[in-house]
Design a protein around this motif. Structure first.
Motif, short mmCIF file in Angstrom:
data_model
loop_
_atom_site.label_atom_id
_atom_site.label_comp_id
_atom_site.label_asym_id
_atom_site.label_seq_id
_atom_site.Cartn_x
_atom_site.Cartn_y
_atom_site.Cartn_z
N HIS A 107 -7.32 16.30 37.09
CA HIS A 107 -8.02 17.02 38.06
C HIS A 107 -8.96 18.13 37.56
O HIS A 107 -8.78 18.44 36.31
N GLN A 108 -10.16 18.22 38.27
CA GLN A 108 -11.22 19.13 37.31
C GLN A 108 -11.65 20.55 37.84
O GLN A 108 -12.17 21.25 37.18
N SER A 109 -10.92 20.90 38.98
CA SER A 109 -11.09 22.28 39.65
C SER A 109 -10.11 22.97 39.25
O SER A 109 -9.16 22.99 38.38
N SER A 110 -10.57 24.35 39.40
CA SER A 110 -9.54 25.60 38.93
C SER A 110 -9.24 26.43 40.10
O SER A 110 -10.16 26.30 41.08
N TYR A 111 -8.13 27.14 40.28
CA TYR A 111 -7.71 27.91 41.33
C TYR A 111 -7.32 29.31 41.02
O TYR A 111 -7.01 29.74 39.97
N ASP A 112 -7.34 30.06 42.27
CA ASP A 112 -6.97 31.44 41.78
C ASP A 112 -5.36 31.58 41.65
O ASP A 112 -4.75 32.47 40.92
N ILE A 113 -4.44 30.71 42.49
CA ILE A 113 -3.20 30.63 42.24
C ILE A 113 -2.73 29.10 42.21
O ILE A 113 -3.23 28.49 43.15
N VAL A 114 -2.02 28.89 41.31
CA VAL A 114 -1.18 27.44 41.22
C VAL A 114 0.27 27.72 41.37
O VAL A 114 0.80 28.55 40.54
N PHE A 115 0.69 27.07 42.34
CA PHE A 115 2.15 27.34 42.69
C PHE A 115 2.89 25.99 42.46
O PHE A 115 2.42 25.06 43.12
N ALA A 116 3.94 26.07 41.54
CA ALA A 116 4.60 24.65 41.52
C ALA A 116 6.02 24.95 41.68
O ALA A 116 6.78 25.68 41.27
N ASP A 117 6.67 24.04 42.37
CA ASP A 117 8.03 24.07 42.92
C ASP A 117 8.77 22.58 42.69
O ASP A 117 9.10 21.90 43.45
N PRO A 118 8.95 22.42 41.18
CA PRO A 118 9.39 20.99 40.80
C PRO A 118 10.84 20.73 41.28
O PRO A 118 11.47 21.92 41.53
N PRO A 119 11.33 19.48 41.16
CA PRO A 119 12.66 19.43 41.49
C PRO A 119 13.67 20.23 40.35
O PRO A 119 13.17 20.35 39.39
N TYR A 120 14.55 20.98 41.00
CA TYR A 120 15.44 21.77 40.06
C TYR A 120 16.20 21.09 38.95
O TYR A 120 16.49 21.63 37.91
N ASP A 121 16.00 19.69 39.13
CA ASP A 121 16.87 18.99 38.07
C ASP A 121 16.04 18.26 37.02
O ASP A 121 16.36 17.48 35.99
#
Length: 192
Positions: A107-121
């Motif tokens: 991906h080439q764009s940038s963001y003000d907020i990046v939120f990530a909620d990966p699997p807990y395992d």
């Protein structure tokens, strides 16, 4: 699942039972957005929601007036649900089906907020790779923030760009930011 604040405050959203998700609880989500509210004006934000699942976090940003939201998930059922919900509620969310690691890499764009909620395992190494790759590939603006949701058994406070973390029961939000240089204005003032 409900939207906590903004133009759709109180709106309930009922995802299908068969989606492979663990939505962020309303209490945790409310706490997260109280923190973000102290750092950002939502109306001008660009958001990247990784491992977006039901779109729970994306809807909250959209309800609060974020400028644009990209939601990425590897499950087609989740992506279709977000697409359908965003259309019904007239929200500016772009849902994308992709392996999140591959998405971050290309991906080439940038963001003000990046939120990530990966699997807990996910392993500790997988969590660390997500963060490292987000910064290495410039997905977060210099003034922006990365938030990773994880279980209390995953430790992220030792990683580069760590800012602070908040615990809510079994869930932890860890916040990362660029360390901003002191401005040169102080030196200029001394010269005058």
């Amino acid at each position: 699942m409900r939207i906590i604040s903004g133009k759709l405050k109180g709106r309930r959203i009922s995802p299908p039972k068969n989606l492979p998700v663990r939505p962020t609880t309303d209490m945790s989500k409310e706490s997260l957005f109280n923190i973000l509210n102290n750092h950002f004006n939502f109306s001008e934000l660009t958001i990247l929601d990784l491992f977006s699942g039901t779109g729970n976090i994306s809807y909250e940003f959209a309800s609060r007036g974020a400028e644009s939201i990209v939601s990425v998930d590897g499950d087609m059922g989740c992506v279709n649900f977000i697409k359908k919900t965003a259309k019904e509620l007239d929200l500016n969310i772009i849902p994308l089906k992709s392996d999140v690691f591959k998405f971050i890499e290309k991906h080439q764009s940038s963001y003000d907020i990046v939120f990530a909620d990966p699997p807990y395992d996910f392993t500790q190494e997988q969590f660390e790779k997500i963060l490292k790759d987000i910064f290495a590939n410039g997905l977060v603006d210099e003034q922006g923030m990365v938030v990773i949701e994880h279980s209390k058994f995953t430790k992220m406070d030792h990683l580069e760009h760590f800012s602070f973390e908040k615990n809510y029961g079994g869930s932890v939000f860890t916040f990362f930011e660029y360390e901003l240089e002191e401005s040169d204005e102080d030196e200029d003032d001394e010269d005058n």
